[in-house]
Every structure is written in structure tokens, then in C-alpha cells.
Enzyme design. Sequence first.
Site, PDB file in Angstrom:
ATOM      1  N   VAL A 147     -16.611  56.120  16.721  1.00  0.00           N
ATOM      2  CA  VAL A 147     -15.635  56.766  15.692  1.00  0.00           C
ATOM      3  C   VAL A 147     -16.078  58.354  15.477  1.00  0.00           C
ATOM      4  O   VAL A 147     -15.212  59.118  15.010  1.00  0.00           O
ATOM      5  CB  VAL A 147     -15.725  55.832  14.244  1.00  0.00           C
ATOM      6  CG1 VAL A 147     -15.019  56.667  13.268  1.00  0.00           C
ATOM      7  CG2 VAL A 147     -15.102  54.540  14.814  1.00  0.00           C
ATOM      8  N   CYS A 148     -17.305  58.355  15.361  1.00  0.00           N
ATOM      9  CA  CYS A 148     -18.046  59.973  15.021  1.00  0.00           C
ATOM     10  C   CYS A 148     -17.393  60.881  15.567  1.00  0.00           C
ATOM     11  O   CYS A 148     -17.220  61.911  14.999  1.00  0.00           O
ATOM     12  CB  CYS A 148     -19.606  59.662  14.993  1.00  0.00           C
ATOM     13  SG  CYS A 148     -20.257  58.241  14.181  1.00  0.00           S
ATOM     14  N   PRO A 149     -17.346  60.984  16.908  1.00  0.00           N
ATOM     15  CA  PRO A 149     -16.937  62.420  17.488  1.00  0.00           C
ATOM     16  C   PRO A 149     -15.256  62.526  17.009  1.00  0.00           C
ATOM     17  O   PRO A 149     -14.878  63.590  16.964  1.00  0.00           O
ATOM     18  CB  PRO A 149     -16.962  62.073  19.033  1.00  0.00           C
ATOM     19  CG  PRO A 149     -17.097  60.588  19.275  1.00  0.00           C
ATOM     20  CD  PRO A 149     -17.823  59.909  17.904  1.00  0.00           C
TER      21      PRO A 149
ATOM     22  N   LEU B 143     -15.704  64.180  13.869  1.00  0.00           N
ATOM     23  CA  LEU B 143     -16.168  65.536  13.813  1.00  0.00           C
ATOM     24  C   LEU B 143     -15.268  66.427  14.518  1.00  0.00           C
ATOM     25  O   LEU B 143     -14.984  67.590  14.008  1.00  0.00           O
ATOM     26  CB  LEU B 143     -17.589  65.846  14.764  1.00  0.00           C
ATOM     27  CG  LEU B 143     -18.795  65.290  13.811  1.00  0.00           C
ATOM     28  CD1 LEU B 143     -18.696  64.175  12.960  1.00  0.00           C
ATOM     29  CD2 LEU B 143     -19.937  65.716  14.399  1.00  0.00           C
TER      30      LEU B 143
END
Length: 187
Positions: free
Chosen positions: A46-48, A51
Site C-alpha cells: 500500500v505504501c508505494p 507515496l
Amino acid sequence: MSLINTEILPFQATAYRNGEFVELSEKDVLGKWAIFFFYPGDFTFVCPTELGDLADHYAELQALGVEVFSVSTDSHFVHKAWHDDSAEVGKVQYFMVGDSNGQLTNNFDNMRPGLGQADRATFLVDPQGVIQYVELTAEGIGRSADELLRKVKAAQYIAAHPGEVCPAKWEEGAETLTPGIDLIGKI
């Protein structure tokens, strides 16, 4: 305990930004609006997407005088490797703060107990270093930069117009409310 209306605590950290490692402290935050965008870890799922979404809105945030600091407990070296490896993260031009000692994550009371990772959370800090907005989500729930941008505009509007408040779904240019006894029961 809520961190709303509390001042950020002193910190020292190294960030990766635009091909360089940069030393940061709370002094680099004061005098401007700032977003601290915590996420659990580099090279995840999920993080990329988050960002990258934030990177797509960075120019608009900059035009509003807002600086962005993404933060995880990975080192600044890992941030560089991820930035170089991922097309989505490669779009990032804001600060990618390494917090391997957990100081910044703990300052924002955002460390996952026993895991050494930050929770997925967003903090909006005003130019005086006071936290004005907090969002915390569960691991699998990604955030929206569009909604964050809307809330930044609302926070900036309220700061510039004391005595007014922004109703639900307020968008820039829409009407605000002025709380008072004559408004009670009229909404």
C-alpha cells in the site's frame, strides 16, 4: 491522548531527497505548513501507492506553502534504494525521512508496539509547529492525497479567518459558517 493543538517535539533525522541525503530537525519545519506522512515500511504494497499519489499532488502542496516529510523507520539508505527501484516511489520529490531510531515516530506517538514500525498516519503541522490535523488508518487502508489537500486548504482557511469554520465536504471557495447563538438549530 490527542496530539491536536500540541507542538511538535525536537528531532534529528536524515532524509533522502532529490539524490542527496539531508539533515533535518524541527527547525526545518517551523515557519511553514508541513505534512508528516508516516507509513509502515519501504518495499511494501500500500505504501508505494500512497507515496506516489502524494507525489502527484506535491506541486500543488508546494504552491500552498506546504512541505511534505514522508517517514518510516527504514533508514535513509533504504529510502534511496526504494526511490531508485520503484517507478511509483521514483516520482517522489519531497523528503523521505529515515527514522531508524524511532525518535520522530515516537514523538508523534505513532510507533506500533513491539514491531518497530510506524502506523499509517498523517499529521498536518502549522507554521508555529502546532499539530492541526491527524489521520490514522489500519494497515490495509490507503490514504487519499485529494482528501488531504482539501483538509490542508480548510486548515489554512481557518487559520487566516478566525471565527469561521468549514462544514463537511467544504471545498475552496465554498461558504463557511460563523458559529454563534443565532446559528444554533438553523443548520
